[in-house]
Design a protein around this motif. Structure first.
Motif, PDB file in Angstrom:
ATOM      1  N   ARG A   1       0.832  -1.200   0.000  1.00  0.00           N
ATOM      2  CA  ARG A   1       0.000   0.000   0.000  1.00  0.00           C
ATOM      3  C   ARG A   1       0.867   1.250   0.000  1.00  0.00           C
ATOM      4  NH1 ARG A   1      -4.354  -0.539   4.641  1.00  0.00           N
ATOM      5  NH2 ARG A   1      -2.486   0.017   5.778  1.00  0.00           N
ATOM      6  N   LYS A   2       0.430   2.245  -0.747  1.00  0.00           N
ATOM      7  CA  LYS A   2       1.165   3.502  -0.835  1.00  0.00           C
ATOM      8  C   LYS A   2       1.309   4.148   0.539  1.00  0.00           C
ATOM      9  CE  LYS A   2       1.247   7.995  -3.007  1.00  0.00           C
ATOM     10  NZ  LYS A   2       0.644   8.922  -3.933  1.00  0.00           N
ATOM     11  N   SER A   3       0.284   4.044   1.367  1.00  0.00           N
ATOM     12  CA  SER A   3       0.336   4.659   2.692  1.00  0.00           C
ATOM     13  C   SER A   3       1.436   4.032   3.554  1.00  0.00           C
ATOM     14  CB  SER A   3      -1.022   4.536   3.390  1.00  0.00           C
ATOM     15  OG  SER A   3      -1.370   3.176   3.560  1.00  0.00           O
TER      16      SER A   3
ATOM     17  N   PHE B   1       4.256   2.653   2.354  1.00  0.00           N
ATOM     18  CA  PHE B   1       5.514   3.171   1.816  1.00  0.00           C
ATOM     19  C   PHE B   1       5.753   4.590   2.329  1.00  0.00           C
ATOM     20  CE2 PHE B   1       5.491  -0.160  -1.424  1.00  0.00           C
ATOM     21  CZ  PHE B   1       6.835  -0.363  -1.624  1.00  0.00           C
ATOM     22  N   THR B   2       4.723   5.428   2.256  1.00  0.00           N
ATOM     23  CA  THR B   2       4.862   6.827   2.661  1.00  0.00           C
ATOM     24  C   THR B   2       5.237   6.944   4.129  1.00  0.00           C
ATOM     25  OG1 THR B   2       3.232   7.439   0.998  1.00  0.00           O
ATOM     26  CG2 THR B   2       3.692   9.055   2.716  1.00  0.00           C
ATOM     27  N   ARG B   3       4.569   6.187   4.989  1.00  0.00           N
ATOM     28  CA  ARG B   3       4.891   6.223   6.423  1.00  0.00           C
ATOM     29  C   ARG B   3       6.323   5.777   6.682  1.00  0.00           C
ATOM     30  NH1 ARG B   3       0.003   3.121   7.291  1.00  0.00           N
ATOM     31  NH2 ARG B   3      -1.675   4.614   7.284  1.00  0.00           N
ATOM     32  N   THR B   4       6.723   4.708   6.023  1.00  0.00           N
ATOM     33  CA  THR B   4       8.074   4.197   6.236  1.00  0.00           C
ATOM     34  C   THR B   4       9.118   5.191   5.748  1.00  0.00           C
ATOM     35  OG1 THR B   4       7.253   1.943   5.973  1.00  0.00           O
ATOM     36  CG2 THR B   4       9.623   2.260   5.811  1.00  0.00           C
ATOM     37  N   LEU B   5       8.882   5.778   4.589  1.00  0.00           N
ATOM     38  CA  LEU B   5       9.849   6.726   4.049  1.00  0.00           C
ATOM     39  C   LEU B   5       9.892   8.026   4.841  1.00  0.00           C
ATOM     40  CD1 LEU B   5       9.269   6.166   0.234  1.00  0.00           C
ATOM     41  CD2 LEU B   5      11.210   5.401   1.608  1.00  0.00           C
ATOM     42  N   SER B   6       8.768   8.434   5.418  1.00  0.00           N
ATOM     43  CA  SER B   6       8.765   9.705   6.151  1.00  0.00           C
ATOM     44  C   SER B   6       9.153   9.549   7.621  1.00  0.00           C
ATOM     45  CB  SER B   6       7.393  10.368   6.045  1.00  0.00           C
ATOM     46  OG  SER B   6       6.422   9.592   6.701  1.00  0.00           O
ATOM     47  N   LYS B   7       8.786   8.447   8.255  1.00  0.00           N
ATOM     48  CA  LYS B   7       9.043   8.291   9.693  1.00  0.00           C
ATOM     49  C   LYS B   7      10.159   7.315  10.014  1.00  0.00           C
ATOM     50  CE  LYS B   7       4.398   9.506  11.003  1.00  0.00           C
ATOM     51  NZ  LYS B   7       3.439   9.483  12.065  1.00  0.00           N
ATOM     52  N   GLY B   8      10.670   6.619   9.005  1.00  0.00           N
ATOM     53  CA  GLY B   8      11.687   5.609   9.246  1.00  0.00           C
ATOM     54  C   GLY B   8      13.078   6.193   9.367  1.00  0.00           C
ATOM     55  N   VAL B   9      13.995   5.350   9.808  1.00  0.00           N
ATOM     56  CA  VAL B   9      15.402   5.700   9.933  1.00  0.00           C
ATOM     57  C   VAL B   9      16.094   5.291   8.641  1.00  0.00           C
ATOM     58  CG1 VAL B   9      17.513   5.184  11.193  1.00  0.00           C
ATOM     59  CG2 VAL B   9      15.355   5.323  12.412  1.00  0.00           C
ATOM     60  N   ARG B  10      16.840   6.221   8.040  1.00  0.00           N
ATOM     61  CA  ARG B  10      17.495   5.934   6.763  1.00  0.00           C
ATOM     62  C   ARG B  10      18.965   5.610   6.968  1.00  0.00           C
ATOM     63  NH1 ARG B  10      17.522  10.318   2.216  1.00  0.00           N
ATOM     64  NH2 ARG B  10      19.163  11.151   3.498  1.00  0.00           N
ATOM     65  N   VAL B  11      19.396   4.546   6.312  1.00  0.00           N
ATOM     66  CA  VAL B  11      20.798   4.144   6.313  1.00  0.00           C
ATOM     67  C   VAL B  11      21.206   3.929   4.868  1.00  0.00           C
ATOM     68  CG1 VAL B  11      22.435   2.371   7.017  1.00  0.00           C
ATOM     69  CG2 VAL B  11      20.595   3.023   8.566  1.00  0.00           C
TER      70      VAL B  11
ATOM     71  N   ILE C   1      12.030  -0.240  -4.013  1.00  0.00           N
ATOM     72  CA  ILE C   1      11.977   0.830  -4.996  1.00  0.00           C
ATOM     73  C   ILE C   1      13.153   0.607  -5.928  1.00  0.00           C
ATOM     74  CG2 ILE C   1      12.080   3.310  -5.405  1.00  0.00           C
ATOM     75  CD1 ILE C   1      11.043   3.685  -2.527  1.00  0.00           C
ATOM     76  N   ILE C   2      12.839   0.204  -7.152  1.00  0.00           N
ATOM     77  CA  ILE C   2      13.885  -0.082  -8.133  1.00  0.00           C
ATOM     78  C   ILE C   2      13.532   0.698  -9.395  1.00  0.00           C
ATOM     79  CG2 ILE C   2      15.083  -1.865  -9.443  1.00  0.00           C
ATOM     80  CD1 ILE C   2      14.232  -3.831  -7.239  1.00  0.00           C
ATOM     81  N   SER C   3      14.270   1.764  -9.655  1.00  0.00           N
ATOM     82  CA  SER C   3      13.933   2.643 -10.772  1.00  0.00           C
ATOM     83  C   SER C   3      14.425   2.078 -12.103  1.00  0.00           C
ATOM     84  CB  SER C   3      14.534   4.027 -10.554  1.00  0.00           C
ATOM     85  OG  SER C   3      15.922   3.997 -10.799  1.00  0.00           O
ATOM     86  N   LYS C   4      14.016   2.724 -13.169  1.00  0.00           N
ATOM     87  CA  LYS C   4      14.430   2.297 -14.503  1.00  0.00           C
ATOM     88  C   LYS C   4      15.912   2.546 -14.748  1.00  0.00           C
ATOM     89  CE  LYS C   4       9.995   2.636 -16.799  1.00  0.00           C
ATOM     90  NZ  LYS C   4       9.233   3.223 -17.903  1.00  0.00           N
TER      91      LYS C   4
END
Length: 141
Positions: A10-12, A14-24, A61-64
């Protein structure tokens, strides 16, 4: 680990994880980790409407830029396999993970992918976020 039951779709989510998650950031990929509590109702507001089961959950997320469709799907399969091998040892079940692949990932072997994921999931920021979520769940009990 069942394929469909542990995928973020679900997009929601993904959005929550990308906005509230810890990035490494690791070699050829970026990982966002968002631990959610095991308690219901959720005090972190990461899952306001759903009781979770299974996990940890993976989104890709795997872009072209990575390559054509065949290469992107092969990369996704290899990342899912590496994640399944590593995640059960490194993460609690109540965790969302989003992996963003960069073009250089195509040249990595499956063993290298697993090692890169393992080192990223052992990063101090991820460990601190998981610890904070687990202690918050213990306080609620």
């Amino acid at each position: 680990m069942s394929a469909d039951s542990t995928r973020i779709s679900r997009k929601s989510d993904f959005t929550r994880t990308l906005s509230k998650g810890v990035r490494v950031s690791a070699r050829d990929l970026s990982i966002q980790v968002a631990p959610v509590g095991a308690e219901w109702p959720d005090r972190t507001d990461l899952r306001p409407d759903v009781v979770l089961h299974g996990g940890p959950w993976l989104g890709l997320i795997i872009s072209k830029k990575v390559g054509n469709a065949v290469i992107r799907h092969r990369t996704a399969r290899r990342l899912r396999h590496a994640f399944a091998a590593v995640a059960s040892d490194e993460l609690p079940r109540e965790t969302y993970v989003v992996i963003r692949a960069f073009p250089g990932i195509v040249d990595r072997s499956s063993t290298e992918l697993a090692e890169v994921l393992r080192s990223a999931l052992r990063h101090r920021k991820v460990v601190a976020a998981v610890r904070a979520a687990s202690t918050e769940a213990e306080v609620v009990r």
